[in-house]
Design a protein around this motif. Structure first.
Motif, mmCIF file in Angstrom:
data_model
loop_
_atom_site.group_PDB
_atom_site.id
_atom_site.type_symbol
_atom_site.label_atom_id
_atom_site.label_comp_id
_atom_site.label_asym_id
_atom_site.label_seq_id
_atom_site.Cartn_x
_atom_site.Cartn_y
_atom_site.Cartn_z
ATOM 1 N N TYR A 150 0.816 -1.211 0.000
ATOM 2 C CA TYR A 150 0.000 0.000 0.000
ATOM 3 C C TYR A 150 0.853 1.266 0.000
ATOM 4 O O TYR A 150 0.475 2.300 -0.565
ATOM 5 N N ARG A 153 2.836 3.811 -3.114
ATOM 6 C CA ARG A 153 2.319 5.035 -3.729
ATOM 7 C C ARG A 153 3.060 6.280 -3.245
ATOM 8 O O ARG A 153 3.247 7.234 -4.012
ATOM 9 N N TYR A 188 -2.963 2.219 -6.462
ATOM 10 C CA TYR A 188 -2.110 1.620 -5.436
ATOM 11 C C TYR A 188 -1.295 0.429 -5.930
ATOM 12 O O TYR A 188 -0.484 -0.105 -5.180
#
Length: 289
Positions: A150, A153, A188
């Protein structure tokens, strides 16, 4: 070094092959709930080529593997919280011992500020981080995070990887959602790579790689099929190792992790049908590296 002595004073005794962070000993080769997860992942990256045995890894002779085991192998289905701590320890260990690429074929739903801190430390040391996007068949977004991927990004020098079908008989239109289990999301997930194979006869529709050799265990296999974003991620990690090796061989310097990230993204092929899976429908394309 001397057996039983912390010769390099890094706090880990006899860590010449890596480290088992859960058990705190020098053998990282333990299997994960009887599955050779780490061995399979390592083979996809570095299995020896041109020896008429088994499979060839993406980067084969160009890399050395540092095995860092962080899996809880004793309590299936139970989350003690401990694995998150050891993941962070392993990341910092890899960064401090000079690793150039780390593959994270692991993860959990949720966020962690301490995991993010460990990732920031790793990329600050020019460690290139590749993380599996997870196998929950769900879109990754702000409300449904899957860590550590996650955090790619917001970090330069890190990529999040989804899984697609490697069956060469499929047309590109058949890959519209990648492997059925893969997490996805163009905001993502940075890149997709093969993580399953629907060809007839491929056991469990997986990729073939190294297993574990145990003469006293009739269930052990030297080579096994496994599927998952855990299999897609090491293909990208191996590609990153090739990029680093090539640049160092021709220039004498090691590239920054940001440059490696840019090369992998810019060389990726764009597939319109994967735009819901990865950023701009990007898919690993080794011939273009």
């Amino acid at each position: 070094g001397i057996l039983g002595v912390d010769d390099d004073h890094n706090g880990y005794v006899d860590d010449i092959r890596g480290w088992n962070f859960l058990r705190q000993w020098d053998d990282p080769s333990e299997t994960y709930f009887s599955f050779p997860h780490g061995q399979h992942v390592s083979g996809l990256i570095a299995a020896t080529a041109n020896n008429q045995l088994g499979v060839a890894g993406i980067a084969n002779s160009r890399v050395k593997i540092m095995g860092l085991n962080v899996f809880n192998t004793t309590t299936p289905g139970q989350d003690t919280g401990q694995p998150l701590v050891v993941m962070e320890q392993a990341l910092r260990y890899a960064a401090d011992t000079g690793a150039q690429v780390v593959n994270l074929s692991l993860g959990r739903i949720g966020k962690s500020s301490t995991m993010l801190a460990a990732l920031k430390y790793a990329v600050s040391k020019n460690l290139f981080v590749v993380a599996a996007a997870g196998n929950n068949s769900q879109a990754i977004d702000e409300g449904r995070p899957f860590a550590p991927s996650y955090y790619a990004r917001e970090l330069n020098g890190m990529l999040s990887i989804a899984a697609t079908d490697s069956n060469p008989e499929l047309s590109s239109e058949d890959l519209s959602s990648g492997c059925s289990f893969t997490n996805y999301g163009p905001q993502y997930v940075d890149l997709a790579a093969p993580g399953c194979d629907s060809q007839e006869g491929h056991i469990n529709h997986g990729l073939l790689s190294t297993g574990y050799h145990a003469p006293d265990n009739p269930q052990a296999n030297d080579y096994v099929y496994m599927a998952g974003t855990s299999m897609a991620s090491p293909l990208v990690a191996g590609a990153a190792a090739l990029v680093i090796s090539y640049i160092h061989q021709h220039s004498g310097i090691y590239p920054t992790n940001t440059l490696v990230e840019n090369i992998l993204q810019q060389s990726a092929r764009h597939q319109t049908n994967l735009e819901r899976v990865s950023s701009n429908g990007r898919h690993l394309d080794l011939p273009l590296l």
